[in-house]
Design a protein around this motif. Structure first.
Motif, PDB file in Angstrom:
ATOM      1  N   MET A 283       0.844  -1.192   0.000  1.00  0.00           N
ATOM      2  CA  MET A 283       0.000   0.000   0.000  1.00  0.00           C
ATOM      3  C   MET A 283       0.881   1.243   0.000  1.00  0.00           C
ATOM      4  N   SER A 284       0.613   2.189  -0.897  1.00  0.00           N
ATOM      5  CA  SER A 284       1.453   3.373  -0.999  1.00  0.00           C
ATOM      6  C   SER A 284       1.187   4.310   0.171  1.00  0.00           C
ATOM      7  N   ARG A 285       2.211   5.032   0.555  1.00  0.00           N
ATOM      8  CA  ARG A 285       2.093   5.960   1.661  1.00  0.00           C
ATOM      9  C   ARG A 285       1.420   7.252   1.197  1.00  0.00           C
ATOM     10  N   GLN A 286       0.616   7.852   2.078  1.00  0.00           N
ATOM     11  CA  GLN A 286       0.026   9.151   1.764  1.00  0.00           C
ATOM     12  C   GLN A 286       1.126  10.202   1.769  1.00  0.00           C
ATOM     13  N   LEU A 287       1.080  11.091   0.766  1.00  0.00           N
ATOM     14  CA  LEU A 287       2.102  12.119   0.618  1.00  0.00           C
ATOM     15  C   LEU A 287       1.654  13.409   1.289  1.00  0.00           C
ATOM     16  N   ILE A 288       2.517  13.931   2.153  1.00  0.00           N
ATOM     17  CA  ILE A 288       2.302  15.231   2.782  1.00  0.00           C
ATOM     18  C   ILE A 288       3.404  16.167   2.298  1.00  0.00           C
ATOM     19  N   THR A 289       3.009  17.320   1.792  1.00  0.00           N
ATOM     20  CA  THR A 289       3.964  18.295   1.273  1.00  0.00           C
ATOM     21  C   THR A 289       3.957  19.531   2.164  1.00  0.00           C
ATOM     22  N   VAL A 290       5.132  20.041   2.468  1.00  0.00           N
ATOM     23  CA  VAL A 290       5.288  21.204   3.339  1.00  0.00           C
ATOM     24  C   VAL A 290       5.823  22.376   2.526  1.00  0.00           C
ATOM     25  N   PHE A 291       5.056  23.464   2.504  1.00  0.00           N
ATOM     26  CA  PHE A 291       5.494  24.708   1.879  1.00  0.00           C
ATOM     27  C   PHE A 291       6.243  25.524   2.929  1.00  0.00           C
ATOM     28  N   GLY A 292       7.472  25.911   2.602  1.00  0.00           N
ATOM     29  CA  GLY A 292       8.323  26.561   3.594  1.00  0.00           C
ATOM     30  C   GLY A 292       9.056  25.524   4.420  1.00  0.00           C
ATOM     31  N   ALA A 293       9.579  24.518   3.746  1.00  0.00           N
ATOM     32  CA  ALA A 293      10.123  23.343   4.418  1.00  0.00           C
ATOM     33  C   ALA A 293      11.355  23.634   5.259  1.00  0.00           C
ATOM     34  N   THR A 294      12.126  24.660   4.913  1.00  0.00           N
ATOM     35  CA  THR A 294      13.352  24.941   5.649  1.00  0.00           C
ATOM     36  C   THR A 294      13.153  25.998   6.737  1.00  0.00           C
ATOM     37  N   GLY A 295      11.940  26.540   6.860  1.00  0.00           N
ATOM     38  CA  GLY A 295      11.651  27.487   7.930  1.00  0.00           C
ATOM     39  C   GLY A 295      11.462  26.779   9.249  1.00  0.00           C
ATOM     40  N   SER A 296      11.320  27.535  10.324  1.00  0.00           N
ATOM     41  CA  SER A 296      11.226  26.930  11.657  1.00  0.00           C
ATOM     42  C   SER A 296       9.971  26.075  11.802  1.00  0.00           C
ATOM     43  N   GLN A 297       8.842  26.563  11.316  1.00  0.00           N
ATOM     44  CA  GLN A 297       7.616  25.777  11.426  1.00  0.00           C
ATOM     45  C   GLN A 297       7.655  24.563  10.507  1.00  0.00           C
ATOM     46  N   GLY A 298       8.015  24.781   9.254  1.00  0.00           N
ATOM     47  CA  GLY A 298       8.061  23.672   8.303  1.00  0.00           C
ATOM     48  C   GLY A 298       9.024  22.581   8.728  1.00  0.00           C
ATOM     49  N   SER A 299      10.181  22.976   9.234  1.00  0.00           N
ATOM     50  CA  SER A 299      11.164  21.995   9.702  1.00  0.00           C
ATOM     51  C   SER A 299      10.617  21.183  10.871  1.00  0.00           C
ATOM     52  N   SER A 300       9.925  21.864  11.780  1.00  0.00           N
ATOM     53  CA  SER A 300       9.355  21.176  12.934  1.00  0.00           C
ATOM     54  C   SER A 300       8.317  20.142  12.503  1.00  0.00           C
ATOM     55  N   VAL A 301       7.478  20.520  11.530  1.00  0.00           N
ATOM     56  CA  VAL A 301       6.455  19.599  11.036  1.00  0.00           C
ATOM     57  C   VAL A 301       7.105  18.386  10.375  1.00  0.00           C
ATOM     58  N   LEU A 302       8.078  18.605   9.526  1.00  0.00           N
ATOM     59  CA  LEU A 302       8.746  17.497   8.838  1.00  0.00           C
ATOM     60  C   LEU A 302       9.499  16.605   9.820  1.00  0.00           C
ATOM     61  N   ASN A 303      10.168  17.215  10.796  1.00  0.00           N
ATOM     62  CA  ASN A 303      10.918  16.425  11.775  1.00  0.00           C
ATOM     63  C   ASN A 303       9.996  15.484  12.545  1.00  0.00           C
ATOM     64  N   SER A 304       8.809  15.974  12.874  1.00  0.00           N
ATOM     65  CA  SER A 304       7.861  15.128  13.594  1.00  0.00           C
ATOM     66  C   SER A 304       7.317  14.018  12.702  1.00  0.00           C
ATOM     67  N   LEU A 305       6.870  14.377  11.507  1.00  0.00           N
ATOM     68  CA  LEU A 305       6.268  13.388  10.612  1.00  0.00           C
ATOM     69  C   LEU A 305       7.262  12.306  10.196  1.00  0.00           C
ATOM     70  N   GLN A 306       8.528  12.670  10.087  1.00  0.00           N
ATOM     71  CA  GLN A 306       9.546  11.707   9.661  1.00  0.00           C
ATOM     72  C   GLN A 306       9.697  10.540  10.625  1.00  0.00           C
ATOM     73  N   THR A 307       9.383  10.783  11.888  1.00  0.00           N
ATOM     74  CA  THR A 307       9.642   9.755  12.895  1.00  0.00           C
ATOM     75  C   THR A 307       8.381   8.980  13.281  1.00  0.00           C
ATOM     76  N   ASN A 308       7.321   9.116  12.488  1.00  0.00           N
ATOM     77  CA  ASN A 308       6.104   8.339  12.726  1.00  0.00           C
ATOM     78  C   ASN A 308       6.377   6.871  12.418  1.00  0.00           C
ATOM     79  N   THR A 309       6.252   6.024  13.413  1.00  0.00           N
ATOM     80  CA  THR A 309       6.526   4.592  13.234  1.00  0.00           C
ATOM     81  C   THR A 309       5.243   3.779  13.064  1.00  0.00           C
ATOM     82  N   GLN A 310       4.079   4.391  13.365  1.00  0.00           N
ATOM     83  CA  GLN A 310       2.813   3.666  13.268  1.00  0.00           C
ATOM     84  C   GLN A 310       2.188   3.768  11.883  1.00  0.00           C
ATOM     85  N   LYS A 311       2.269   4.950  11.286  1.00  0.00           N
ATOM     86  CA  LYS A 311       1.692   5.181   9.971  1.00  0.00           C
ATOM     87  C   LYS A 311       2.619   6.105   9.192  1.00  0.00           C
ATOM     88  N   PRO A 312       3.708   5.569   8.664  1.00  0.00           N
ATOM     89  CA  PRO A 312       4.673   6.413   7.969  1.00  0.00           C
ATOM     90  C   PRO A 312       4.053   7.101   6.745  1.00  0.00           C
TER      91      PRO A 312
END
Length: 337
Positions: A1-30
């Protein structure tokens, strides 16, 4: 089953980085993750790419590049920068609202289902028309536009409070009395600012520790939050409570000094500081209602726990950050009971 894609606009900013850092470590539903940046060759973008995030180039003013960047995404997280230098150009006629509408329209055309925006309620509405604050009012206009007309299956605002990390901005410290870098003549670190208003319940948020988890929690059950503004809050304190937390964590003397009239806060015509000054005015006029409603942390705590557990965290690691923890980590050894 393919993973759902989440895209972050402003990925290198403080908020975008925080969102990506959290989502990257999801072990239950990557999730599959994509980050949008104007400069993929920057060190921050390269770091994201090396961590496994797909990095794509797009510009918020270029709708076609955004459509391409958003295509295939189930969800997007967007933060627009009110302090972008483009808005400081006196000849510039475009506004943050114009930028936001381009981003929203591009996401719609790309077929995005879930739109999460770092938005706010309107300062003009919160104050009953007594005061407008451009950044708040513009972000509210973007948020309302995203919600309108059934553009997305789900649209949510994740509204951040006063950043813990503002205390790390050395250029801001002299504007606010010197705290926490420059002590006064008696050796005390002084935070000098207007009071918040109302119950003095300032909604502090740790962008690094909590904001990404709160957005992550929203994305784990987005239907529950459709059409709502979520208060992204880590710790609710008065400014007196903030400096007391600093003293507890560092054993350094600190105090809060009130500027009686918020209009007397000197910001030297600096755009970003004018926003902060207006924020204080908005809060005082509204009785401390930064979000337009009474400040509460229960929602953020639940979302933090949901996301932290999805990352495999347990116990205290599933809780929101505190000012004591932050100041202890950044400015000195925390005291233990």
């Amino acid at each position: 089953m393919s993973r759902q894609l989440i895209t972050v606009f402003g990925a290198t900013g403080s908020q975008g980085s925080s969102v990506l850092n959290s989502l990257q470590t999801n072990t239950q539903k990557p999730f599959a993750l994509r980050g949008i940046t104007r400069n993929p060759s920057s060190d921050a973008a390269k770091k994201l790419s090396d961590s496994g995030v797909e990095v794509v180039k797009a510009d918020g003013w270029d709708k076609d590049s955004l459509i391409s960047a958003f295509r295939g995404s189930w969800a997007v997280f967007v933060n627009t920068n009110s302090d972008d230098k483009v808005f400081e150009d006196p000849s510039e006629t475009r506004t943050e609202v114009d930028l936001g509408k381009i981003i929203v329209d591009a996401a719609v055309e790309a077929g995005v289902e879930v739109f999460v925006y770092s938005g706010f309620n309107s300062a003009r509405e919160i104050t009953g028309g007594k005061l407008g604050v451009e950044a708040f009012d513009d972000k509210n206009a973007i948020w309302e536009y995203a919600k309108s007309g059934g553009k997305f299956k789900i649209a949510v605002a994740a509204s951040p409070g006063w950043y813990f990390e503002n205390s790390l901005v050395k250029d801001l410290a002299p504007i606010l009395g010197g705290f926490p870098f420059v002590p006064g003549e008696d050796g005390t670190l002084v935070f000098r600012a207007p009071k918040w208003g109302g119950k003095e319940d300032v909604p502090f948020i740790s962008i690094d520790d909590d904001y990404g988890d709160i957005v992550h929690g929203i994305l784990l059950d987005p239907e529950r939050w459709n059409g709502k503004l979520v208060q992204a809050v880590s710790d609710i304190r008065s400014f007196d409570g903030m400096v007391q937390a600093f003293e507890t964590a560092t054993s350094k003397k600190a105090r809060f000094e009130e500027i009686t009239n918020w209009r007397d806060l000197e910001v030297y015509g600096i755009r970003s500081l004018e926003t902060i000054k207006g924020m204080w005015g908005m809060c005082q006029i509204s009785g401390g209602r930064y979000f337009g409603d009474e400040t509460e942390g229960k929602t953020a705590a639940g979302l933090k726990k949901l996301a932290a557990e999805a990352r495999g965290a347990t116990g205290e690691a599933t809780g929101l950050a505190t000012l004591e923890h932050f100041y202890g980590a950044k400015f000195g050894r925390e005291k233990t009971a």
